[in-house]
Scaffold this active site. Structure first.
Site, PDB file in Angstrom:
ATOM      1  N   ASP B 183       2.428  10.981  -0.878  1.00 36.31           N
ATOM      2  CA  ASP B 183       3.197  11.311   0.324  1.00 36.31           C
ATOM      3  C   ASP B 183       2.246  11.511   1.490  1.00 36.31           C
ATOM      4  O   ASP B 183       2.432  12.390   2.297  1.00 36.31           O
ATOM      5  CB  ASP B 183       4.043  12.571   0.077  1.00 36.31           C
ATOM      6  CG  ASP B 183       5.123  12.727   1.134  1.00 36.31           C
ATOM      7  OD1 ASP B 183       5.283  11.805   1.946  1.00 36.31           O
ATOM      8  OD2 ASP B 183       5.783  13.772   1.157  1.00 36.31           O
ATOM      9  N   LYS B 186       1.267   6.370   5.144  1.00 35.42           N
ATOM     10  CA  LYS B 186       1.951   5.242   4.491  1.00 35.42           C
ATOM     11  C   LYS B 186       1.041   4.019   4.417  1.00 35.42           C
ATOM     12  O   LYS B 186       1.195   3.164   3.566  1.00 35.42           O
ATOM     13  CB  LYS B 186       3.221   4.870   5.243  1.00 35.42           C
ATOM     14  CG  LYS B 186       4.071   6.054   5.648  1.00 35.42           C
ATOM     15  CD  LYS B 186       4.436   6.928   4.476  1.00 35.42           C
ATOM     16  CE  LYS B 186       4.935   8.285   4.965  1.00 35.42           C
ATOM     17  NZ  LYS B 186       4.792   9.325   3.951  1.00 35.42           N
ATOM     18  N   ASP B 211       6.821   8.461  -1.927  1.00 31.10           N
ATOM     19  CA  ASP B 211       7.935   8.837  -1.051  1.00 31.10           C
ATOM     20  C   ASP B 211       7.898   7.985   0.216  1.00 31.10           C
ATOM     21  O   ASP B 211       6.888   7.379   0.557  1.00 31.10           O
ATOM     22  CB  ASP B 211       7.799  10.323  -0.700  1.00 31.10           C
ATOM     23  CG  ASP B 211       9.046  10.831   0.005  1.00 31.10           C
ATOM     24  OD1 ASP B 211      10.095  10.202  -0.183  1.00 31.10           O
ATOM     25  OD2 ASP B 211       8.954  11.825   0.724  1.00 31.10           O
ATOM     26  N   ASN B 212       9.040   7.918   0.903  1.00 29.52           N
ATOM     27  CA  ASN B 212       9.143   7.257   2.212  1.00 29.52           C
ATOM     28  C   ASN B 212       8.686   5.800   2.183  1.00 29.52           C
ATOM     29  O   ASN B 212       7.950   5.370   3.052  1.00 29.52           O
ATOM     30  CB  ASN B 212       8.301   7.981   3.266  1.00 29.52           C
ATOM     31  CG  ASN B 212       8.765   9.387   3.490  1.00 29.52           C
ATOM     32  OD1 ASN B 212       9.462   9.937   2.652  1.00 29.52           O
ATOM     33  ND2 ASN B 212       8.415   9.971   4.598  1.00 29.52           N
ATOM     34  N   GLU B 241      14.539  12.774   4.630  1.00 30.95           N
ATOM     35  CA  GLU B 241      14.694  14.213   4.474  1.00 30.95           C
ATOM     36  C   GLU B 241      15.220  14.846   5.763  1.00 30.95           C
ATOM     37  O   GLU B 241      14.829  14.468   6.858  1.00 30.95           O
ATOM     38  CB  GLU B 241      13.344  14.841   4.085  1.00 30.95           C
ATOM     39  CG  GLU B 241      12.183  14.466   4.996  1.00 30.95           C
ATOM     40  CD  GLU B 241      11.470  13.188   4.541  1.00 30.95           C
ATOM     41  OE1 GLU B 241      11.964  12.554   3.598  1.00 30.95           O
ATOM     42  OE2 GLU B 241      10.450  12.846   5.138  1.00 30.95           O
TER      43      GLU B 241
END
Lengths: 887, 259
Positions: B183, B186, B211-212, B241
């Site tokens: 996380d 990116k 994530d993401n 989120e």
């Protein structure tokens, strides 16, 4: 006997394809077989394995050991054949009958020996066929090669029969597997048969076999076999039938029969090729198929619709071009001969400017492209072509043709559309019918998969919702709110257009030259922009309503339809105002012209009465405003600006966006492709409606601007290529890929409505407003349709016009209309009753199906039990056999 | 000069864009505008503000209450891109199913996900949490200690992930990672994953959760896992989120090794 041979026959095909290697293995296997008779299945499996490996082995079939073996084998065969030849010479020609007898006896022996195997084979009919076939082929392979040898030696004259007999002679000494071999040879004989040497019984048998093959081919689809087996069986059967069909028939008829069979085959092949050719001739078929495979059928349905529209427009274009524009251009008076065909003196300097031409002024206005250019001369050229009549009839004909085509297509589609309500068996429908089998692109397939999953989720949620049903008030409120917002939006857009049109009239009064390009094109720009952006807003608003996607799509279409219709009619109303203005102007000018003429003639008369009258340049003659040309110009401008905005939006909204997303993604802080701007989707509903309304404008304006169909053909042609390219290049498949079946008729219905609504104003203007006095084919008449009256009076014999005048008498017309209404009512009620009958029949069929299913189930159960029994019996038999072997 | 009527015709477009992308505008406002404003007003960083709030409201030693406090703060006050309660539940479930003994977390930020993972770990498991930023790491440390996890359970490594991963084996004595949670930036998903593959720390059955992956999104990472064939993978689709309308996903990879 037949039990044994017929299944064998079925597989007597792939003989010559196998290599020598196969033959060797056959030999080996045959030597083994004595011990392995009971274990046929094992060998079967082996066989399969070998067949798989054949490709490999065949390439190196000149292995050393194998070759030796082969040589030995060949020797043996040769020896046999020589002996057979001698025997044949001795016994002479009358052998056939004897042979027959011998054959049967041999077969009998064979059968007896095989009796146990036969039993098992019958039981396992399903696989048994394959098994038998394999066994068969094995042997045949051997004999195939043997035969080849024989041919080498004997010049091909000696046939299998001799071999058969020869083998049969030996049979008594041979072991059981050799007997087997003999049986196989009989099969082989059928394979290499020469029809001349066949006895009637054999022919009969052959025919039966062929028939059986044919039957097998037909019923193959329903057989519960794996696909691979089906394919193999099909290929084999087809080859067999192809080979032996020609051999049937008798005596002299045989050749003819063979010839006939060959010809039918050729004919069928030709037909198939022709069919392919026809498909290849359908324009853009490949493009559309490709799009269909990538984007699903809903996007493809738009392109099919576009193509259909293109076809219609081509015909409209052919009519107007061939019957109006070309005759006038070729046979009518040339440019500059009369005032209506000349650019006025005041405009001459700027008549060739691009800006003027782009606005359909200058030379474009004074050409065949517009109504005003046409002369009211009754007949033109050496053909005595009735120009005004042709103009009128083409105008009516295009509309009539469009009505006919649309209604016919609707009727055809209505037949095709399946019945079945979407509400019952919701989940079953989703389960079994949601896949779109035309998808050929993994990404689209992914999307489709995801959409099916979500639709399941949604359906389950919906089901739960319908059970709960608590916040119905909120939903209702939201729906009302959404509709209110949409109405506001519609009203706003309508007012904006009205405002703009008013302003443009003010500009027109001031003189267009004093205003900027933006102001001059304000109406078209605003209409195009509103037509483009409002649907997006509707789409966003409709998220409030929480409808099912299909219902939402219908609402969306309805709203866009209302918007477009509102815009179009505002435009038309504004146009009507303008027409009235022009007519006022015309009155004044008409008065002025008479004044001017009298003054002119008075002047000339007073000067010199004997001199020829002064020739005035046609460019100098004052002329009326010609409202028809003005209407035509407006429509052409509208179409052009609409096309331009569509293309520009395509380039900016799709292409530029795609380029930005694609190449900025390397240096952006979030994923542009998956996240925010993403690529655009293809908007089916918007595009279809755009197309439909565009067509509506063509229908409306085509009477006053004969160039419109040509323009539209051009537009659709370019659209086809451009949009195909844009779709493939910069759009992504829709997230909700839905099937288009059934939506086609919806498009058609809308097209029909638009057709009606667009012909309404056109007909209104034609019927109520008198044509301009100095331009167009109907100048000088009180109404445009007077041209028919005129033609009737002058071109037809007197009695015809009399009859016509009687026929157009209200006393006759009214009953006729009444009759028509009655007929329509009658047809409608009969069709309704037919529909009911259909539904009844369907129910009956359904019930019958159920019954059949039950019956089948029972039969299947019984068969299963039988099979079980047989299995146990077979097991017992095998055990017994092995015991006997042991002892 | 463009006439006003043409400008008016663009209003529907404007409205459409506003409505369609409202969540993004809200996010922009909450995550950037409010943050800049508060930074100027308070003089503290966003993470410090969050820590203050947690310190005042949560019960020390209770991870659940700390997570709740974070959720409330991120929902109501400001935006911090933690994993959030919804995706956090998926993460919890995966951890429960997997029962990993050695866990690597890349990007601790302010300790929310560290607490979340540590809470779900079995007895005797160890979590290595990597954070690049000094200040964030200090806060994460405080939060983790506040939640009651000691040095044996959670070890915080303050270093960029691309420096830490090659040294995991030598400096920290690891020979296998059971679970990796990504996380952080990116952009570094893909190189870090490749580095993990190269280090040989991943064994068959090791799970990697990122994530993401859809928003802000890691397209290269997705492309890599699709192409490499080393993983069995799926994407859990969820929303971003503390936001309802922005779709996001969490990638779950199970390392299969070279077949």
């Amino acid at each position: 006997m037949f039990i044994l041979t017929l299944p064998l026959n079925k597989h007597s095909v792939h003989v010559f394809t196998t290599g020598v290697e196969e033959e060797v293995s056959t030999l080996q296997e045959e030597s083994e077989r004595g011990g392995h008779r009971g274990k046929r299945r094992d060998s079967d499996r082996e066989r399969k394995r070998r067949r798989k490996g054949r490709g490999k082995v065949a390439s190196k079939d000149s292995g050393e050991g194998e070759e030796e073996l082969q040589r030995r084998l060949e020797k043996r065969e040769r020896a046999r054949r020589k002996r057979a030849k001698k025997e044949q010479e001795v016994q002479g020609r009358e052998r056939n009958e004897e042979e027959q007898a011998e054959m049967t006896s041999g077969k009998r022996a064979n059968t007896r020996k095989n009796i146990k195997n036969d039993k098992t084979r019958k039981m396992e009919e399903g696989e048994g066929e394959g098994e038998a076939g394999e066994r068969n082929t094995k042997r045949k392979k051997k004999h195939g090669s043997a035969k080849n040898d024989g041919k080498e030696e004997d010049g091909g004259e000696h046939t299998v029969k001799e071999k058969v007999q020869e083998v049969k002679k030996k049979k008594h000494e041979k072991t059981s597997e050799e007997a087997n071999e003999a049986a196989a040879e009989e099969d082989t004989q059928e394979e290499e048969v020469r029809p001349e040497s066949l006895s009637p019984e054999e022919l009969e048998k052959l025919k039966e076999a062929v028939d059986e093959r044919k039957k097998l081919i037909q019923s193959l689809r329903g057989k519960p076999w794996p696909m691979k087996k089906k394919l193999v069986t099909l290929r084999e059967s087809q080859e067999f039938v192809e080979k032996y069909e020609g051999a049937l028939g008798k005596g002299k008829g045989r050749k003819l029969y063979a010839y006939k069979v060959m010809m039918t085959k050729k004919w069928m092949k030709f037909q198939r090729d022709f069919e392919n050719f026809k498909t290849a001739c359908i324009p853009w078929e490949m493009k559309i198929k490709e799009i269909e495979s990538h984007f699903g059928s809903s996007v493809a349905s738009y392109f099919i619709f576009l193509r259909w529209m293109y076809g219609i427009n081509l015909i409209l274009f052919g009519l107007t071009f061939g019957l109006v524009m070309v005759p006038e251009a070729l046979m009518g008076r040339p440019y500059g001969s009369i005032p209506r065909k000349t650019v006025p003196r005041a405009e001459e300097t700027s008549a060739m400017d691009f800006a003027v031409l782009w606005d359909c002024g200058g030379y474009a206005q004074y050409s065949v492209l517009f109504y005003g250019f046409y002369n009211n001369q009754r007949a033109v050229g050496w053909l005595k072509f009735r120009m005004p009549l042709s103009y009128f009839l083409v105008g009516v004909g295009t509309v009539a043709y469009s009505y006919m085509v649309v209604i016919r297509t609707m009727a055809r589609n209505a037949n095709e559309s399946g019945v079945g309500d979407d509400n019952s068996f919701n989940f079953s429908w989703k389960m079994f019918t949601s896949w779109d089998y035309l998808i050929g692109n993994p990404e689209t397939a992914d999307n489709k998969f995801a959409s099916i999953t979500t639709s399941f989720k949604e359906a389950i949620l919906e089901e739960q919702e319908s059970r709960k049903d608590d916040n119905i008030h909120l939903t209702r409120f939201l729906r009302v709110l959404a509709n209110f917002l949409v109405l506001c939006c519609l009203a706003g857009s309508g007012y904006l257009i009205y405002f703009v049109v008013r302003r443009s009239q003010k500009f027109a009064l001031d003189g267009l030259e004093n205003h900027t390009w933006w102001e001059r094109n304000e109406v078209n720009m605003v209409m195009s922009l509103l037509g483009m952006f409002c649907p997006m807003l509707f789409d966003v608003i409709s998220a409030l309503e929480n409808y099912h996607p299909r219902v939402a799509l219908q609402w969306q279409l309805g709203r866009i339809f209302a918007l477009f219709l509102g815009n179009l009619y505002t435009f038309i109303i504004a146009l009507m105002d303008e027409i009235n203005l022009k007519r006022e102007e015309e009155k004044i000018i008409k008065f002025n012209i008479t004044m001017w003429e009298t003054s002119l003639y008075n002047g000339t008369v007073s000067e010199n009465s004997t001199a020829p009258p002064v020739t005035i340049q046609p460019a100098d003659v004052p002329r009326g405003p010609c409202w028809e040309t003005m209407v035509g110009q407006e429509f052409v401008r509208l179409i052009i600006s609409d096309t331009m905005t569509t293309y520009i939006m395509l380039l900016i909204g799709d292409f530029l966006r795609a380029v930005l997303v694609r190449f900025l993604n390397y240096c952006w802080c979030w994923d542009l492709e998956a996240g925010f701007p993403s690529y655009s989707e293809f908007d089916v509903s918007g595009n279809v409606l755009g197309l439909i309304f565009n067509q509506g404008m063509i229908w409306m304006g085509a009477f006053y601007a004969p160039c419109l169909p040509a323009l539209n053909v051009l537009r659709l042609h370019v659209s086809m290529y451009l949009q195909c390219w844009a779709v493939m290049c910069c759009n992504v498949p829709q997230e909700r890929v839905f099937k288009a079946s059934g939506s086609n008729n919806f498009y058609m219905a809308m097209l029909l409505v638009i057709l009606f609504l667009s012909t309404l104003p056109a007909i209104y203007t034609i019927v109520t407003i008198p044509p301009s006095f100095d331009c167009g084919p109907f100048s000088g008449k009180k109404r445009m349709f007077d041209v028919i009256q005129e033609t009737l009076e002058s071109d037809f014999p007197a009695w015809f016009s009399k009859v016509f005048s009687y026929a157009s008498n209200p006393g006759l017309v009214l009953p006729f209309i009444l009759l028509m209404v009655l007929a329509i009512y009658y047809l409608q009620s009969t069709s309704k009753s037919y529909k009911e009958a259909n539904v009844e029949l369907k129910k009956k069929l359904h019930a019958q199906n159920e019954e059949n299913k039950k019956k089948n189930k029972r039969a299947a159960l019984k068969a299963q039990m039988d099979l079980e029994e047989a299995r146990t019996a077979q097991g017992a038999a095998q055990q017994q056999e092995s015991e006997t072997f042991q002892f | 000069m463009v006439s006003p009527a043409i400008a008016l015709a663009f209003i529907p477009l404007l409205l459409t864009l506003l409505i369609r992308y409202r969540y993004y505008f809200v996010l922009f406002y909450r995550a950037i505008l409010v943050r800049i404003w508060k930074d100027c007003v308070t003089g503290l960083s966003r993470e410090e503000r969050a820590y203050q709030y947690v310190l005042t409201t949560a019960t020390p030693g209770d991870p659940d209450s700390i997570l709740d406090a974070f959720d409330v703060w991120c929902n109501k006050v400001e935006f911090i891109s933690n994993i959030g309660p919804k995706k956090g539940k998926i993460l919890d479930r995966m951890l429960m199913e997997q029962g990993p003994l050695t866990v690597l977390e890349l990007g601790a930020h302010c300790g929310y996900s560290t607490v979340r993972i540590a809470r779900a770990l079995p007895l005797g498991a160890r979590l290595y949490s990597v954070e690049m930023d000094q200040r964030n790491a200090a806060i994460a440390e405080k939060i983790v200690r506040l939640a009651g996890f000691d040095d044996d359970t959670v070890e915080l490594i303050v270093n960029p992930s691309d420096e830490v991963i090659p040294r995991l084996r030598s400096d920290y004595g690891l020979d296998r990672l059971d679970f990796v949670f990504m996380d952080h930036w990116k952009k570094s998903y893909c190189p870090d994953l490749q580095m993990l593959e190269g280090s040989g720390l991943l064994g068959k059955g090791s799970m990697i959760v990122a994530d993401n992956v859809l928003f802000p999104g890691a397209p290269k990472f997705l492309r890599h896992i699709r192409k490499s064939g080393l993983y069995e993978w799926k994407i859990h689709r969820a929303t971003l989120e503390y936001s309802k309308g922005i779709r996001d996903g969490m990638a779950e990879l199970v390392y299969q090794g070279i077949k």
